[in-house]
Structures are given as structure tokens and as C-alpha cells.
Design a protein around this motif. Structure first.
Motif, PDB file in Angstrom:
ATOM      1  N   VAL A  30       0.839  -1.201   0.000  1.00 31.21           N
ATOM      2  CA  VAL A  30       0.000   0.000   0.000  1.00 31.21           C
ATOM      3  C   VAL A  30       0.876   1.254   0.000  1.00 31.21           C
ATOM      4  O   VAL A  30       0.606   2.213  -0.729  1.00 31.21           O
ATOM      5  CB  VAL A  30      -0.953   0.012   1.222  1.00 31.21           C
ATOM      6  CG1 VAL A  30      -1.680   1.342   1.330  1.00 31.21           C
ATOM      7  CG2 VAL A  30      -1.943  -1.135   1.151  1.00 31.21           C
ATOM      8  N   GLU A  31       1.926   1.258   0.817  1.00 33.92           N
ATOM      9  CA  GLU A  31       2.787   2.438   0.916  1.00 33.92           C
ATOM     10  C   GLU A  31       3.506   2.736  -0.399  1.00 33.92           C
ATOM     11  O   GLU A  31       3.797   3.893  -0.691  1.00 33.92           O
ATOM     12  CB  GLU A  31       3.810   2.258   2.038  1.00 33.92           C
ATOM     13  CG  GLU A  31       3.206   2.420   3.404  1.00 33.92           C
ATOM     14  CD  GLU A  31       4.235   2.387   4.519  1.00 33.92           C
ATOM     15  OE1 GLU A  31       5.446   2.546   4.239  1.00 33.92           O
ATOM     16  OE2 GLU A  31       3.821   2.212   5.678  1.00 33.92           O
ATOM     17  N   LYS A  32       3.790   1.720  -1.191  1.00 36.31           N
ATOM     18  CA  LYS A  32       4.484   1.925  -2.471  1.00 36.31           C
ATOM     19  C   LYS A  32       3.542   2.408  -3.564  1.00 36.31           C
ATOM     20  O   LYS A  32       3.961   3.080  -4.499  1.00 36.31           O
ATOM     21  CB  LYS A  32       5.168   0.631  -2.907  1.00 36.31           C
ATOM     22  CG  LYS A  32       6.349   0.278  -2.054  1.00 36.31           C
ATOM     23  CD  LYS A  32       6.951  -1.050  -2.452  1.00 36.31           C
ATOM     24  CE  LYS A  32       8.031  -1.415  -1.457  1.00 36.31           C
ATOM     25  NZ  LYS A  32       8.346  -2.827  -1.474  1.00 36.31           N
ATOM     26  N   GLU A  33       2.282   2.032  -3.471  1.00 38.19           N
ATOM     27  CA  GLU A  33       1.304   2.430  -4.477  1.00 38.19           C
ATOM     28  C   GLU A  33       0.750   3.814  -4.138  1.00 38.19           C
ATOM     29  O   GLU A  33       0.742   4.224  -2.994  1.00 38.19           O
ATOM     30  CB  GLU A  33       0.158   1.415  -4.538  1.00 38.19           C
ATOM     31  CG  GLU A  33       0.599   0.056  -5.012  1.00 38.19           C
ATOM     32  CD  GLU A  33      -0.543  -0.930  -5.106  1.00 38.19           C
ATOM     33  OE1 GLU A  33      -1.719  -0.511  -5.104  1.00 38.19           O
ATOM     34  OE2 GLU A  33      -0.255  -2.136  -5.184  1.00 38.19           O
ATOM     35  N   ARG A  34       0.291   4.497  -5.156  1.00 37.25           N
ATOM     36  CA  ARG A  34      -0.313   5.816  -4.980  1.00 37.25           C
ATOM     37  C   ARG A  34      -1.510   5.932  -5.906  1.00 37.25           C
ATOM     38  O   ARG A  34      -1.590   5.262  -6.931  1.00 37.25           O
ATOM     39  CB  ARG A  34       0.678   6.939  -5.339  1.00 37.25           C
ATOM     40  CG  ARG A  34       1.867   7.055  -4.402  1.00 37.25           C
ATOM     41  CD  ARG A  34       1.409   7.617  -3.057  1.00 37.25           C
ATOM     42  NE  ARG A  34       2.507   7.910  -2.170  1.00 37.25           N
ATOM     43  CZ  ARG A  34       2.979   7.107  -1.233  1.00 37.25           C
ATOM     44  NH1 ARG A  34       2.452   5.916  -1.069  1.00 37.25           N
ATOM     45  NH2 ARG A  34       3.958   7.470  -0.447  1.00 37.25           N
ATOM     46  N   GLY A  35      -2.416   6.813  -5.531  1.00 36.83           N
ATOM     47  CA  GLY A  35      -3.554   7.098  -6.386  1.00 36.83           C
ATOM     48  C   GLY A  35      -3.101   7.880  -7.615  1.00 36.83           C
ATOM     49  O   GLY A  35      -1.928   8.264  -7.739  1.00 36.83           O
ATOM     50  N   PRO A  36      -4.020   8.142  -8.541  1.00 36.41           N
ATOM     51  CA  PRO A  36      -3.674   8.829  -9.791  1.00 36.41           C
ATOM     52  C   PRO A  36      -3.004  10.195  -9.601  1.00 36.41           C
ATOM     53  O   PRO A  36      -2.216  10.614 -10.429  1.00 36.41           O
ATOM     54  CB  PRO A  36      -5.014   8.991 -10.504  1.00 36.41           C
ATOM     55  CG  PRO A  36      -5.934   8.037  -9.857  1.00 36.41           C
ATOM     56  CD  PRO A  36      -5.424   7.781  -8.478  1.00 36.41           C
ATOM     57  N   LYS A  37      -3.300  10.873  -8.508  1.00 39.29           N
ATOM     58  CA  LYS A  37      -2.707  12.191  -8.248  1.00 39.29           C
ATOM     59  C   LYS A  37      -1.498  12.099  -7.314  1.00 39.29           C
ATOM     60  O   LYS A  37      -1.023  13.103  -6.804  1.00 39.29           O
ATOM     61  CB  LYS A  37      -3.742  13.138  -7.639  1.00 39.29           C
ATOM     62  CG  LYS A  37      -4.975  13.325  -8.468  1.00 39.29           C
ATOM     63  CD  LYS A  37      -4.742  14.316  -9.566  1.00 39.29           C
ATOM     64  CE  LYS A  37      -6.065  14.555 -10.285  1.00 39.29           C
ATOM     65  NZ  LYS A  37      -5.943  15.421 -11.406  1.00 39.29           N
ATOM     66  N   GLY A  38      -1.025  10.868  -7.044  1.00 34.33           N
ATOM     67  CA  GLY A  38       0.143  10.690  -6.194  1.00 34.33           C
ATOM     68  C   GLY A  38      -0.140  10.688  -4.706  1.00 34.33           C
ATOM     69  O   GLY A  38       0.786  10.704  -3.895  1.00 34.33           O
TER      70      GLY A  38
END
Length: 146
Positions: A30-38
Motif C-alpha cells: 500500500v505504501e508503495k502504491e499511490r492514487g492517480p494524483k500521487g
């Protein structure tokens, strides 16, 4: 043993975990992934439901390097905070919830990255509201406690 469910990206991504090690692996992801706006994702860690079918668990963030939030979904006060951290009055912090920015109030952002992770681990070990944080309503979490 019944698994806890870790969900993020507004429930589009789900991992079942039974151990702290599995939780850490899921939260690392989860910490490595980000939403479309970061933005850092909001995470739900749940196990079971209350008498009206509402999931019991944590609604939180774990990936922001400065401040995070931990909300308890269950009986008792729901805003987790570290008494030694003042409400956040720095640059606005937003998290990704369904690819929309959350609107965070200063008193909700009183949890460090380390303590957010500790709270999640404690929940997995005990299936109870974590004791590593103080808990309050919005008003109780606004002021520093001795």
C-alpha cells in the motif's frame, strides 16, 4: 483463524491477512502504491461486523512520511492520536479515497507513520481498538493531553 481484510484503492484492492508479517507485507505494498494524483491511499483493516452490519476495524493511512490518521470503526471514541503531537497546521495533507482527495482536519492528523503501523499491528494481534494511541472525539483530540 479468520483472516482480517486489508482494503485500499476504495476497495478495489484487497488482501486477507492472518499474521503481523502478512499485514506488514500488505502495508508495504500500500505504501508503495499511490492514487492517480500521487496521494497516499486510505486503508481499511477489518474483521467482523457490529450488530447492524458495519465493519469493525481501522480506517487509516500509513504511508505519509509526516502525519497520518487512524480512525476506529467500532465502539468508543474513534479518532486516534498521539498526545505528544499537536494538531497538524502545516501544508495541507490529502489522502486518496476512491481517487478523490480527503479533507483532513488538523486534529485527525496526529499520528506518525511509525505509530500508524504499530496501531495496525496491534489490531491484528488483539482484534481490539489499539491501546498504543489515545482516542477521542474531534474536540478531545484537538488539545494536547499531559
Amino acid at each position: 483463524m479468520t483472516a482480517f481484510q486489508v482494503q485500499w484503492d476504495n476497495g478495489k484492492k484487497t488482501v486477507d491477512v492472518e499474521t503481523v508479517e502478512q499485514l506488514d507485507a500488505a502495508l508495504d505494498r500500500v505504501e508503495k502504491e499511490r492514487g492517480p494524483k500521487g496521494r497516499v491511499f486510505v486503508v481499511d483493516i477489518t474483521k467482523g461486523e457490529d450488530e447492524i452490519g458495519v465493519p469493525i476495524g481501522l480506517h487509516m493511512s500509513v504511508g505519509h512520511p509526516v502525519r497520518n490518521r487512524v480512525f476506529w470503526m467500532g465502539p468508543g471514541d474513534g479518532i486516534g492520536y498521539e498526545p505528544e503531537l499537536e494538531p497538524w497546521h502545516g501544508e495541507m495533507i490529502e489522502f486518496d479515497y476512491g481517487h478523490l482527495p480527503t479533507e483532513e482536519v488538523p486534529e485527525a492528523l496526529r499520528v506518525s507513520q511509525e505509530k500508524a503501523r504499530e496501531a495496525a499491528r496491534e489490531f491484528i494481534r488483539t482484534n481490539e481498538r489499539p491501546t498504543c494511541l489515545s482516542w477521542g472525539s474531534g474536540r478531545q483530540a484537538r488539545t494536547r493531553r499531559p
